[in-house]
Design a protein around this motif. Structure first.
Motif, PDB file in Angstrom:
ATOM      1  N   HIS A 123       0.863  -1.186   0.000  1.00 12.51           N
ATOM      2  CA  HIS A 123       0.000   0.000   0.000  1.00 12.51           C
ATOM      3  C   HIS A 123       0.896   1.233   0.000  1.00 12.51           C
ATOM      4  CE1 HIS A 123      -3.786   2.069   0.564  1.00 12.51           C
ATOM      5  NE2 HIS A 123      -3.249   2.767   1.542  1.00 12.51           N
ATOM      6  N   SER A 124       0.412   2.314  -0.583  1.00 13.37           N
ATOM      7  CA  SER A 124       1.175   3.571  -0.632  1.00 13.37           C
ATOM      8  C   SER A 124       0.386   4.680   0.055  1.00 13.37           C
ATOM      9  CB  SER A 124       1.446   3.965  -2.085  1.00 13.37           C
ATOM     10  OG  SER A 124       2.161   2.960  -2.748  1.00 13.37           O
ATOM     11  N   LEU A 125       1.108   5.579   0.712  1.00 12.45           N
ATOM     12  CA  LEU A 125       0.497   6.697   1.418  1.00 12.45           C
ATOM     13  C   LEU A 125       1.561   7.736   1.737  1.00 12.45           C
ATOM     14  CD1 LEU A 125      -0.087   5.652   5.122  1.00 12.45           C
ATOM     15  CD2 LEU A 125       1.346   4.406   3.563  1.00 12.45           C
ATOM     16  N   PHE A 126       1.134   8.945   2.073  1.00 14.39           N
ATOM     17  CA  PHE A 126       2.073   9.957   2.516  1.00 14.39           C
ATOM     18  C   PHE A 126       2.513   9.641   3.946  1.00 14.39           C
ATOM     19  CE2 PHE A 126      -0.051  12.391  -0.850  1.00 14.39           C
ATOM     20  CZ  PHE A 126       1.069  12.787  -1.561  1.00 14.39           C
ATOM     21  N   VAL A 127       3.807   9.791   4.218  1.00 18.11           N
ATOM     22  CA  VAL A 127       4.352   9.540   5.554  1.00 18.11           C
ATOM     23  C   VAL A 127       5.076  10.790   6.052  1.00 18.11           C
ATOM     24  CG1 VAL A 127       4.547   7.054   5.184  1.00 18.11           C
ATOM     25  CG2 VAL A 127       6.499   8.527   4.668  1.00 18.11           C
ATOM     26  N   HIS A 128       5.179  10.896   7.368  1.00 19.04           N
ATOM     27  CA  HIS A 128       5.774  12.073   7.993  1.00 19.04           C
ATOM     28  C   HIS A 128       6.566  11.671   9.234  1.00 19.04           C
ATOM     29  CE1 HIS A 128       3.000  14.289   5.454  1.00 19.04           C
ATOM     30  NE2 HIS A 128       2.032  13.527   5.915  1.00 19.04           N
ATOM     31  N   PRO A 129       7.726  12.294   9.462  1.00 15.14           N
ATOM     32  CA  PRO A 129       8.432  12.064  10.729  1.00 15.14           C
ATOM     33  C   PRO A 129       7.511  12.429  11.897  1.00 15.14           C
ATOM     34  CG  PRO A 129       9.829  13.246   9.192  1.00 15.14           C
ATOM     35  CD  PRO A 129       8.441  13.224   8.596  1.00 15.14           C
ATOM     36  N   GLY A 130       7.594  11.706  12.966  1.00 17.79           N
ATOM     37  CA  GLY A 130       6.752  11.983  14.122  1.00 17.79           C
ATOM     38  C   GLY A 130       5.416  11.261  14.092  1.00 17.79           C
ATOM     39  N   VAL A 131       5.088  10.603  12.984  1.00 20.95           N
ATOM     40  CA  VAL A 131       3.850   9.825  12.896  1.00 20.95           C
ATOM     41  C   VAL A 131       4.241   8.375  12.589  1.00 20.95           C
ATOM     42  CG1 VAL A 131       1.610   9.536  11.791  1.00 20.95           C
ATOM     43  CG2 VAL A 131       2.576  11.841  12.055  1.00 20.95           C
ATOM     44  N   PRO A 132       4.308   7.531  13.630  1.00 18.41           N
ATOM     45  CA  PRO A 132       4.767   6.151  13.429  1.00 18.41           C
ATOM     46  C   PRO A 132       3.743   5.303  12.678  1.00 18.41           C
ATOM     47  CG  PRO A 132       3.999   6.427  15.673  1.00 18.41           C
ATOM     48  CD  PRO A 132       3.955   7.793  15.025  1.00 18.41           C
ATOM     49  N   LEU A 133       4.259   4.258  12.068  1.00 21.89           N
ATOM     50  CA  LEU A 133       3.446   3.306  11.300  1.00 21.89           C
ATOM     51  C   LEU A 133       3.607   1.915  11.904  1.00 21.89           C
ATOM     52  CD1 LEU A 133       4.761   4.450   7.832  1.00 21.89           C
ATOM     53  CD2 LEU A 133       2.524   5.022   8.787  1.00 21.89           C
ATOM     54  N   ALA A 134       2.567   1.088  11.729  1.00 17.11           N
ATOM     55  CA  ALA A 134       2.642  -0.290  12.213  1.00 17.11           C
ATOM     56  C   ALA A 134       1.828  -1.200  11.312  1.00 17.11           C
ATOM     57  CB  ALA A 134       2.134  -0.385  13.652  1.00 17.11           C
ATOM     58  N   LEU A 135       2.094  -2.477  11.452  1.00 22.20           N
ATOM     59  CA  LEU A 135       1.321  -3.545  10.839  1.00 22.20           C
ATOM     60  C   LEU A 135       0.540  -4.209  11.967  1.00 22.20           C
ATOM     61  CD1 LEU A 135       0.668  -5.643   8.561  1.00 22.20           C
ATOM     62  CD2 LEU A 135       2.766  -6.830   9.262  1.00 22.20           C
ATOM     63  N   ARG A 136      -0.775  -4.371  11.774  1.00 20.84           N
ATOM     64  CA  ARG A 136      -1.594  -5.063  12.771  1.00 20.84           C
ATOM     65  C   ARG A 136      -2.269  -6.271  12.128  1.00 20.84           C
ATOM     66  NH1 ARG A 136      -4.747  -0.304  16.078  1.00 20.84           N
ATOM     67  NH2 ARG A 136      -5.947  -0.275  14.149  1.00 20.84           N
ATOM     68  N   VAL A 137      -2.468  -7.307  12.941  1.00 29.04           N
ATOM     69  CA  VAL A 137      -3.103  -8.537  12.475  1.00 29.04           C
ATOM     70  C   VAL A 137      -4.163  -8.992  13.481  1.00 29.04           C
ATOM     71  CG1 VAL A 137      -1.085  -9.293  11.159  1.00 29.04           C
ATOM     72  CG2 VAL A 137      -1.344 -10.019  13.540  1.00 29.04           C
TER      73      VAL A 137
END
Length: 158
Positions: A123-137
């Motif tokens: 998947h693609s999206l805009f990312v920014h420092p200070g906003v963490p990302l994760a994978l959830r299951v």
């Protein structure tokens, strides 16, 4: 200009309860993981330090090193089990650390196949420092089931 990349791998069985979404936790450093930009570190950008990666959902966070167009990739492998449905998603700020917490995207609900359950997603999206990302299951089996392998990757195109 080099593309910032963070590539995480979990090669350890993790038993998960049914029903709720779980942040996939990843070990720090070593193995096949790659993090030259420092996006997945024990000492996190907000000052928090992870003590035990197996017990702390913060070990599942990738903190983007730059603003840009992020390409997220995951591989998820569950043990064989009696599932009705398996679920996975990417999420911005799953732990409520910013003003815009729990922004989910690319949520998939998957019917099981025979045997071991193996999936990939991008998947693609805009990312920014200070906003963490994760994978959830998540899964809906009658009891605990094991996630046996996972990968979570981010590349940032600036």
């Amino acid at each position: 200009m080099p593309i910032p990349v963070c590539s995480l791998i979990l090669n350890e069985r993790r038993e998960l309860d049914p029903g709720e979404y779980h942040v996939v936790r990843f070990p720090f450093g070593g193995g096949e993981s790659y993090d030259a930009e420092g996006m997945h570190q024990v000492a996190q950008p907000d000052g928090y330090e992870v003590g035990d990666w197996r017990a702390d959902d913060r070990s599942g966070l990738i903190w983007p090193s730059a603003d840009g167009w992020g390409i997220l990739t995951a591989m998820i492998q569950w043990e064989a089990g009696s599932y009705g449905e398996l679920r996975d998603q990417f999420v911005r700020d799953p732990l409520g650390l910013t003003d815009n917490p729990d922004d989910t995207t690319a949520t998939d609900h998957r019917p099981p196949s025979k045997g071991m359950q193996c999936f990939t997603k991008t998947h693609s999206l805009f990312v920014h420092p200070g906003v963490p990302l994760a994978l959830r299951v998540s899964h809906d089996a009658g009891g605990r089931c094991a996630l046996v392998h996972a990968q979570f990757k981010l590349s940032i195109h600036t």
